[in-house]
Motif scaffolding. Structure first.
Motif, PDB file in Angstrom:
ATOM      1  N   GLY A  50     -29.000  49.479 -93.942  1.00  0.00           N
ATOM      2  CA  GLY A  50     -30.133  50.308 -94.351  1.00  0.00           C
ATOM      3  C   GLY A  50     -31.451  49.889 -93.753  1.00  0.00           C
ATOM      4  N   ASP A  51     -31.490  48.795 -92.994  1.00  0.00           N
ATOM      5  CA  ASP A  51     -32.742  48.337 -92.377  1.00  0.00           C
ATOM      6  C   ASP A  51     -33.056  49.142 -91.118  1.00  0.00           C
ATOM      7  OD1 ASP A  51     -33.102  46.446 -94.297  1.00  0.00           O
ATOM      8  OD2 ASP A  51     -32.746  44.706 -93.004  1.00  0.00           O
ATOM      9  N   MET A  52     -34.335  49.390 -90.887  1.00  0.00           N
ATOM     10  CA  MET A  52     -34.813  49.982 -89.646  1.00  0.00           C
ATOM     11  C   MET A  52     -35.686  48.949 -88.947  1.00  0.00           C
ATOM     12  SD  MET A  52     -35.117  52.436 -87.437  1.00  0.00           S
ATOM     13  CE  MET A  52     -34.642  54.020 -88.168  1.00  0.00           C
ATOM     14  N   LEU A  53     -35.308  48.577 -87.735  1.00  0.00           N
ATOM     15  CA  LEU A  53     -36.027  47.585 -86.950  1.00  0.00           C
ATOM     16  C   LEU A  53     -36.729  48.278 -85.790  1.00  0.00           C
ATOM     17  CD1 LEU A  53     -33.029  45.071 -86.693  1.00  0.00           C
ATOM     18  CD2 LEU A  53     -34.687  45.268 -88.567  1.00  0.00           C
ATOM     19  N   VAL A  54     -37.857  47.730 -85.361  1.00  0.00           N
ATOM     20  CA  VAL A  54     -38.589  48.259 -84.212  1.00  0.00           C
ATOM     21  C   VAL A  54     -38.724  47.147 -83.180  1.00  0.00           C
ATOM     22  CG1 VAL A  54     -40.703  49.348 -83.393  1.00  0.00           C
ATOM     23  CG2 VAL A  54     -39.890  49.813 -85.713  1.00  0.00           C
ATOM     24  N   GLN A 115     -36.516  55.504 -97.166  1.00  0.00           N
ATOM     25  CA  GLN A 115     -35.241  54.856 -96.869  1.00  0.00           C
ATOM     26  C   GLN A 115     -34.098  55.866 -96.959  1.00  0.00           C
ATOM     27  OE1 GLN A 115     -35.553  51.086 -98.602  1.00  0.00           O
ATOM     28  NE2 GLN A 115     -34.472  50.162 -96.889  1.00  0.00           N
ATOM     29  N   THR A 116     -34.164  56.730 -97.963  1.00  0.00           N
ATOM     30  CA  THR A 116     -33.146  57.773 -98.115  1.00  0.00           C
ATOM     31  C   THR A 116     -33.224  58.767 -96.967  1.00  0.00           C
ATOM     32  OG1 THR A 116     -33.252  57.570-100.520  1.00  0.00           O
ATOM     33  CG2 THR A 116     -32.283  59.584 -99.638  1.00  0.00           C
ATOM     34  N   LEU A 121     -31.195  61.123 -91.738  1.00  0.00           N
ATOM     35  CA  LEU A 121     -31.546  61.449 -90.352  1.00  0.00           C
ATOM     36  C   LEU A 121     -30.623  60.733 -89.363  1.00  0.00           C
ATOM     37  CD1 LEU A 121     -35.448  61.352 -90.604  1.00  0.00           C
ATOM     38  CD2 LEU A 121     -34.067  63.356 -90.026  1.00  0.00           C
ATOM     39  N   THR A 122     -30.357  59.456 -89.621  1.00  0.00           N
ATOM     40  CA  THR A 122     -29.479  58.711 -88.707  1.00  0.00           C
ATOM     41  C   THR A 122     -28.046  59.240 -88.773  1.00  0.00           C
ATOM     42  OG1 THR A 122     -29.222  56.985 -90.403  1.00  0.00           O
ATOM     43  CG2 THR A 122     -30.873  56.618 -88.685  1.00  0.00           C
ATOM     44  N   ALA A 146     -38.650  62.974 -86.217  1.00  0.00           N
ATOM     45  CA  ALA A 146     -38.917  62.724 -87.637  1.00  0.00           C
ATOM     46  C   ALA A 146     -38.817  61.236 -87.950  1.00  0.00           C
ATOM     47  CB  ALA A 146     -37.936  63.522 -88.497  1.00  0.00           C
ATOM     48  N   LEU A 147     -37.844  60.553 -87.357  1.00  0.00           N
ATOM     49  CA  LEU A 147     -37.710  59.108 -87.567  1.00  0.00           C
ATOM     50  C   LEU A 147     -38.951  58.360 -87.094  1.00  0.00           C
ATOM     51  CD1 LEU A 147     -34.068  58.061 -86.564  1.00  0.00           C
ATOM     52  CD2 LEU A 147     -35.132  57.913 -88.814  1.00  0.00           C
ATOM     53  N   ILE A 148     -39.451  58.738 -85.918  1.00  0.00           N
ATOM     54  CA  ILE A 148     -40.626  58.054 -85.367  1.00  0.00           C
ATOM     55  C   ILE A 148     -41.842  58.269 -86.267  1.00  0.00           C
ATOM     56  CG2 ILE A 148     -42.246  58.003 -83.425  1.00  0.00           C
ATOM     57  CD1 ILE A 148     -39.867  58.542 -81.591  1.00  0.00           C
ATOM     58  N   LEU A 149     -41.976  59.459 -86.817  1.00  0.00           N
ATOM     59  CA  LEU A 149     -43.088  59.716 -87.738  1.00  0.00           C
ATOM     60  C   LEU A 149     -42.955  58.874 -89.010  1.00  0.00           C
ATOM     61  CD1 LEU A 149     -43.463  63.587 -87.344  1.00  0.00           C
ATOM     62  CD2 LEU A 149     -45.111  61.845 -86.661  1.00  0.00           C
ATOM     63  N   ILE A 150     -41.737  58.714 -89.502  1.00  0.00           N
ATOM     64  CA  ILE A 150     -41.524  57.872 -90.686  1.00  0.00           C
ATOM     65  C   ILE A 150     -41.848  56.419 -90.364  1.00  0.00           C
ATOM     66  CG2 ILE A 150     -39.758  56.940 -92.238  1.00  0.00           C
ATOM     67  CD1 ILE A 150     -38.444  59.722 -92.199  1.00  0.00           C
TER      68      ILE A 150
END
Length: 284
Positions: A50-54, A115-116, A121-122, A146-150
């Motif tokens: 569930g983590d999003m890394l940049v 997070q939801t 989206l993924t 949409a992901l980039i905006l989040i």
């Protein structure tokens, strides 16, 4: 994906195939399942499902996989961020927000609905990448946008730990966000203007800011601008004069003076020094 501004890559791994890998593009990395540690440059933080890394261009990356991990990698260049599909208003300039990534290693999501949303989206990106049916390419681009905006929203909302404490009141958080949003507009960052916006007297603004951040208002603004300058020197081919204009300096000499005062070298010297170091990094 053919002719797309993004490259989508799904991998299920038991160990990192390449340790200390260096890339030349931005990456969003979503952890579908599994856990382990992310090693980026000098940072080492855990990751979990569930983590999003940049990840930034020229980051040195290794994943220490402790449990079999499903990764979704979304790779893109700075140019793709500038396309009209990602047009952002002045308060949400992604290049300003990316400067926060260095101090927000690890998951950038702050929980809650985002997070939801990222999970759905993924899942949509993976599904459309596998199906490859009518309009899949366009749908994937919309999902990634949409992901980039989040990601941008979460970076914008993320106060740096060293700047404010858990007990800080909401006004100082709002002041920090105001400064970050208007960093290219020096007229709006004057002490009297900030005081007027937040209901503080001109003489009290500086004392209030230092009380809550242990840093003077002017030093904070200067350091934030310097971080943006460094990002542009490292990740773009912009000339010094172009950077000065974009960040609201009166002229190139003003930018040079500020940079030398705080960094003890000129922007050109900084770029040359860092470019040489990156060249060595890439040759390893």
């Amino acid at each position: 994906m053919m002719n797309s501004p993004y490259k989508i890559l799904y991998e299920k791994l038991d160990e990192c195939p390449v340790r200390g890998k260096v890339y030349h593009f931005y990456q969003l990395v979503y952890i579908i399942s599994g856990n382990g540690r992310q090693l980026v440059n000098d940072y080492q933080v855990p990751y979990k499902s569930g983590d999003m890394l940049v990840l930034m261009p020229l980051d040195v990356i290794t994943f220490d996989i402790q449990q079999t991990t499903e990764f979704l990698f979304i790779r893109f260049s700075k140019h793709s961020l500038e396309q009209d599909a990602l047009a952002m208003d002045n308060s949400l300039k992604l290049e300003l927000l990316l400067s926060k990534v260095q101090s927000n290693r690890g998951c950038i999501l702050r929980g809650g609905n985002d997070q939801t949303a990222v999970k759905y989206l993924t899942e949509g990106i993976v599904r459309e990448s596998v199906n490859g049916s009518l309009y899949s390419k366009r749908l994937i681009e919309q999902y990634v946008n949409a992901l980039i905006l989040i990601v941008a929203r979460n970076l914008a909302q993320a106060p740096l730990p060293e700047e404010i404490s858990e007990n800080s009141d909401s006004k100082i958080v709002n002041i920090l966000q105001y400064i970050q949003n208007h960093i290219c507009e020096p007229e709006k960052l004057k002490q009297e203007q900030i005081g007027a916006v937040f209901g503080l007297s001109t003489t009290y603004v500086s004392r209030y800011f230092k009380k809550h951040t242990a840093q003077t208002l002017q030093d904070y603004i200067a350091q934030y601008r310097l971080n943006l300058i460094e990002n542009k020197l490292l990740y773009t081919n912009m000339r010094i004069g172009e950077i000065a204009f974009e960040l609201g300096f009166t002229d190139e000499s003003h930018l040079n003076h500020l940079f030398r005062k705080y960094r003890n070298l000129t922007p050109s010297e900084f770029r040359k020094k860092k470019s040489a170091a990156m060249g060595q990094k890439l040759s390893l």
